[in-house]
Design a protein around this motif. Structure first.
Motif, PDB file in Angstrom:
ATOM      1  N   VAL A 133      28.951  34.522  32.022  1.00  0.00           N
ATOM      2  CA  VAL A 133      30.153  34.579  31.199  1.00  0.00           C
ATOM      3  C   VAL A 133      31.037  35.701  31.735  1.00  0.00           C
ATOM      4  O   VAL A 133      30.577  36.831  31.918  1.00  0.00           O
ATOM      5  CB  VAL A 133      29.829  34.817  29.712  1.00  0.00           C
ATOM      6  CG1 VAL A 133      31.068  35.305  28.954  1.00  0.00           C
ATOM      7  CG2 VAL A 133      29.304  33.530  29.074  1.00  0.00           C
ATOM      8  N   VAL A 134      32.293  35.368  32.001  1.00  0.00           N
ATOM      9  CA  VAL A 134      33.286  36.351  32.439  1.00  0.00           C
ATOM     10  C   VAL A 134      34.220  36.624  31.266  1.00  0.00           C
ATOM     11  O   VAL A 134      34.798  35.690  30.700  1.00  0.00           O
ATOM     12  CB  VAL A 134      34.097  35.835  33.644  1.00  0.00           C
ATOM     13  CG1 VAL A 134      35.187  36.836  34.021  1.00  0.00           C
ATOM     14  CG2 VAL A 134      33.182  35.561  34.835  1.00  0.00           C
ATOM     15  N   VAL A 135      34.362  37.892  30.911  1.00  0.00           N
ATOM     16  CA  VAL A 135      35.244  38.281  29.813  1.00  0.00           C
ATOM     17  C   VAL A 135      36.516  38.870  30.410  1.00  0.00           C
ATOM     18  O   VAL A 135      36.504  39.968  30.947  1.00  0.00           O
ATOM     19  CB  VAL A 135      34.567  39.300  28.876  1.00  0.00           C
ATOM     20  CG1 VAL A 135      35.489  39.634  27.701  1.00  0.00           C
ATOM     21  CG2 VAL A 135      33.223  38.768  28.377  1.00  0.00           C
ATOM     22  N   GLY A 136      37.609  38.122  30.351  1.00  0.00           N
ATOM     23  CA  GLY A 136      38.875  38.561  30.931  1.00  0.00           C
ATOM     24  C   GLY A 136      39.447  37.497  31.844  1.00  0.00           C
ATOM     25  O   GLY A 136      38.736  36.971  32.709  1.00  0.00           O
ATOM     26  N   GLY A 137      40.742  37.186  31.667  1.00  0.00           N
ATOM     27  CA  GLY A 137      41.342  36.086  32.413  1.00  0.00           C
ATOM     28  C   GLY A 137      42.417  36.483  33.396  1.00  0.00           C
ATOM     29  O   GLY A 137      43.223  35.639  33.798  1.00  0.00           O
ATOM     30  N   GLY A 138      42.466  37.747  33.816  1.00  0.00           N
ATOM     31  CA  GLY A 138      43.426  38.178  34.824  1.00  0.00           C
ATOM     32  C   GLY A 138      42.932  37.897  36.230  1.00  0.00           C
ATOM     33  O   GLY A 138      42.018  37.089  36.443  1.00  0.00           O
ATOM     34  N   LEU A 139      43.517  38.582  37.201  1.00  0.00           N
ATOM     35  CA  LEU A 139      43.141  38.352  38.594  1.00  0.00           C
ATOM     36  C   LEU A 139      41.683  38.691  38.842  1.00  0.00           C
ATOM     37  O   LEU A 139      40.972  37.953  39.537  1.00  0.00           O
ATOM     38  CB  LEU A 139      44.044  39.176  39.514  1.00  0.00           C
ATOM     39  CG  LEU A 139      43.811  39.025  41.017  1.00  0.00           C
ATOM     40  CD1 LEU A 139      44.001  37.583  41.455  1.00  0.00           C
ATOM     41  CD2 LEU A 139      44.752  39.949  41.803  1.00  0.00           C
ATOM     42  N   ALA A 140      41.193  39.803  38.277  1.00  0.00           N
ATOM     43  CA  ALA A 140      39.790  40.185  38.476  1.00  0.00           C
ATOM     44  C   ALA A 140      38.853  39.173  37.837  1.00  0.00           C
ATOM     45  O   ALA A 140      37.840  38.780  38.432  1.00  0.00           O
ATOM     46  CB  ALA A 140      39.533  41.575  37.903  1.00  0.00           C
ATOM     47  N   GLY A 141      39.166  38.744  36.609  1.00  0.00           N
ATOM     48  CA  GLY A 141      38.312  37.773  35.937  1.00  0.00           C
ATOM     49  C   GLY A 141      38.284  36.442  36.650  1.00  0.00           C
ATOM     50  O   GLY A 141      37.213  35.834  36.828  1.00  0.00           O
ATOM     51  N   ALA A 142      39.457  35.972  37.099  1.00  0.00           N
ATOM     52  CA  ALA A 142      39.508  34.705  37.830  1.00  0.00           C
ATOM     53  C   ALA A 142      38.735  34.797  39.136  1.00  0.00           C
ATOM     54  O   ALA A 142      38.005  33.869  39.518  1.00  0.00           O
ATOM     55  CB  ALA A 142      40.964  34.322  38.095  1.00  0.00           C
ATOM     56  N   THR A 143      38.879  35.934  39.838  1.00  0.00           N
ATOM     57  CA  THR A 143      38.157  36.111  41.098  1.00  0.00           C
ATOM     58  C   THR A 143      36.654  36.149  40.865  1.00  0.00           C
ATOM     59  O   THR A 143      35.879  35.526  41.610  1.00  0.00           O
ATOM     60  CB  THR A 143      38.611  37.406  41.783  1.00  0.00           C
ATOM     61  OG1 THR A 143      40.027  37.369  41.988  1.00  0.00           O
ATOM     62  CG2 THR A 143      37.910  37.596  43.113  1.00  0.00           C
ATOM     63  N   ALA A 144      36.211  36.875  39.839  1.00  0.00           N
ATOM     64  CA  ALA A 144      34.783  36.939  39.527  1.00  0.00           C
ATOM     65  C   ALA A 144      34.239  35.557  39.190  1.00  0.00           C
ATOM     66  O   ALA A 144      33.140  35.179  39.624  1.00  0.00           O
ATOM     67  CB  ALA A 144      34.545  37.906  38.363  1.00  0.00           C
TER      68      ALA A 144
END
Length: 425
Positions: A8-19
């Motif tokens: 689960v990735v928490v966060g939808g910015g560039l870092a979250g999308a990349t992860a």
């Protein structure tokens, strides 16, 4: 009933999308949770890697961002994950956005003209921006609109000239075709150009725009407009205006609301969908539960008052820093907002900042400390949770605004956090 995923990735910015993309490439099921609109919508759409390793205002911009990594302090995210992570993160980005961006053919930074008349070092830039690079010696006309007051084209041209650019540059401010207020929304103007509707006297919006620009053109071989040349069909608008003017048209990145940022967000979410990443948007993570070992067992999402559990083997925290509200602060000090992870800071609050708006402020580097796997560390130097990994602005140690490194930090840490989370899962 819990919603389950491997990561689960928490966060939808560039870092979250990349992860999320990085983890999905390892063959695991990824679910991304984004509480609000991404900060990409407020960003320029440029992908900065590293422009100034020693941002003291006196050093010239780096020609090659990788050359400056070793000059950064030990706690900087690039020193933690290594220059190869930045290179791989940029490669993942290139693959996700395809031909919408330029710069992937070289390790060198490009210099992009900004609305303030500065030359900004950046590693990747939208295709619509490419003809306006400062390294290009073609004479240039910058065009601003009376209805878009955040870009003073004559002032930007004056500043670029004073900076010694290798071309003649002029600026003009004109009325946007049609009946628009002085504070008209940028998106409204962009849609008018995209639809190319009748703007009066039987002439289309683009026809009338070209007619108004032409008297200012002179010997210019390229024309820069604020980044509002359409939404989904910017290349069609650019090609049409270029043909009408006989000069290559390009966009100049603007502040929020940023159409290049919105376009990038749309493309990244398309890439996530193509990679099989499932998503929950508009609902925040409000709590979490741990297992018998003290690792994160599940996160709790608030969906219109209902508490929905999301179970995974590993989690990526990519909620942003102080600007993105991933790091919060009050009189007791800064803290990470979802899991309560430690954010180191001077005990003396007066030491958080220095005199001068653009000084070397301690608060600009606030974020969680991590180990080499990007697990947030407690005050004892041990991971707070064995299966939580951090990426992007929530990771401390970088003054990304002064360094011009925000996107690169998001890509490098996102790549590593997603990969290590997948390994944990």
């Amino acid at each position: 009933m819990a919603i389950e995923a491997d990561v689960v990735v928490v966060g939808g910015g560039l870092a979250g999308a990349t992860a999320a993309l990085s983890a999905a490439r390892e063959g695991v099921h990824v679910h991304l949770i984004s509480a609000k609109e991404s900060t990409l919508r407020q960003a320029s759409g440029l992908i900065d890697a590293l422009g100034y390793p020693d941002p003291d205002g006196r050093s010239p911009p780096l020609a090659n961002p990788y050359d400056g990594v070793d000059d950064l302090p030990d706690g900087h995210p690039y020193r933690v994950v290594g220059a190869d992570a930045l290179r791989e993160g940029l490669a993942l980005f290139d693959d996700a956005v395809g031909d919408r961006y330029r710069g992937g053919h070289t390790d060198r930074n490009a210099l992009v003209a900004t609305t303030s008349g500065r030359a900004k070092p950046t590693a990747r830039y939208p295709r619509s921006v490419a003809p306006g690079l400062v390294s290009d010696d073609r004479d240039t006309l910058l065009v601003g609109f009376e209805a878009a007051t955040d870009f003073d084209a004559p002032l930007a041209a004056e500043r670029l000239t004073a900076a010694g650019v290798p071309f003649d540059v002029a600026g003009a401010t004109i009325a946007f075709p049609g009946d628009y207020r002085a504070d008209a929304a940028v998106t409204r103007l962009a849609h008018a150009l995209e639809r190319d509707e009748d703007a009066g006297n039987g002439r289309s919006t683009r026809q009338r725009l070209a007619d108004r620009v032409r008297p200012h053109l002179g010997d210019a071989e390229r024309v820069g407009f604020p980044a509002m040349l359409g939404d989904a069909h910017v290349e069609e608008v650019r090609a049409d205006l270029s043909d009408r003017l006989g000069a290559e048209v390009f966009e100049i990145p603007t502040g929020p609301p940023s159409l290049p940022g919105i376009r990038l967000e749309d493309r990244l979410f398309e890439a996530l969908d193509e990679a099989g990443v499932s998503m929950t948007t508009g609902n925040p993570v409000v709590d979490y539960e741990t297992d018998a070992d003290g690792d994160i067992d599940r996160v709790i999402v608030d969906r219109n008052g209902a508490r929905i559990p999301y179970d995974a083997d590993a989690y990526v925290l990519a909620t942003g820093g102080l600007v993105g509200k991933g790091v919060e602060s009050d009189r007791d000090g800064p803290r990470e907002g979802v899991f309560g992870c430690r954010v180191p800071a001077p005990d003396d609050r007066m030491a958080w900042s220095e005199a001068g708006a653009f000084a070397d402020h301690a608060f600009a580097r606030f974020g969680v400390d991590t180990d080499e796997r990007l697990r947030p560390l407690g005050s004892d130097g041990e991971p707070e949770f064995g299966n939580l990994f951090a990426a992007g602005g929530v990771v401390g140690g970088a003054d990304v605004a002064r360094e011009k490194s925000a996107s690169g930090v998001s890509l490098a840490t996102g790549l590593v956090a997603g990969r290590t989370a997948a390994e944990e899962a």
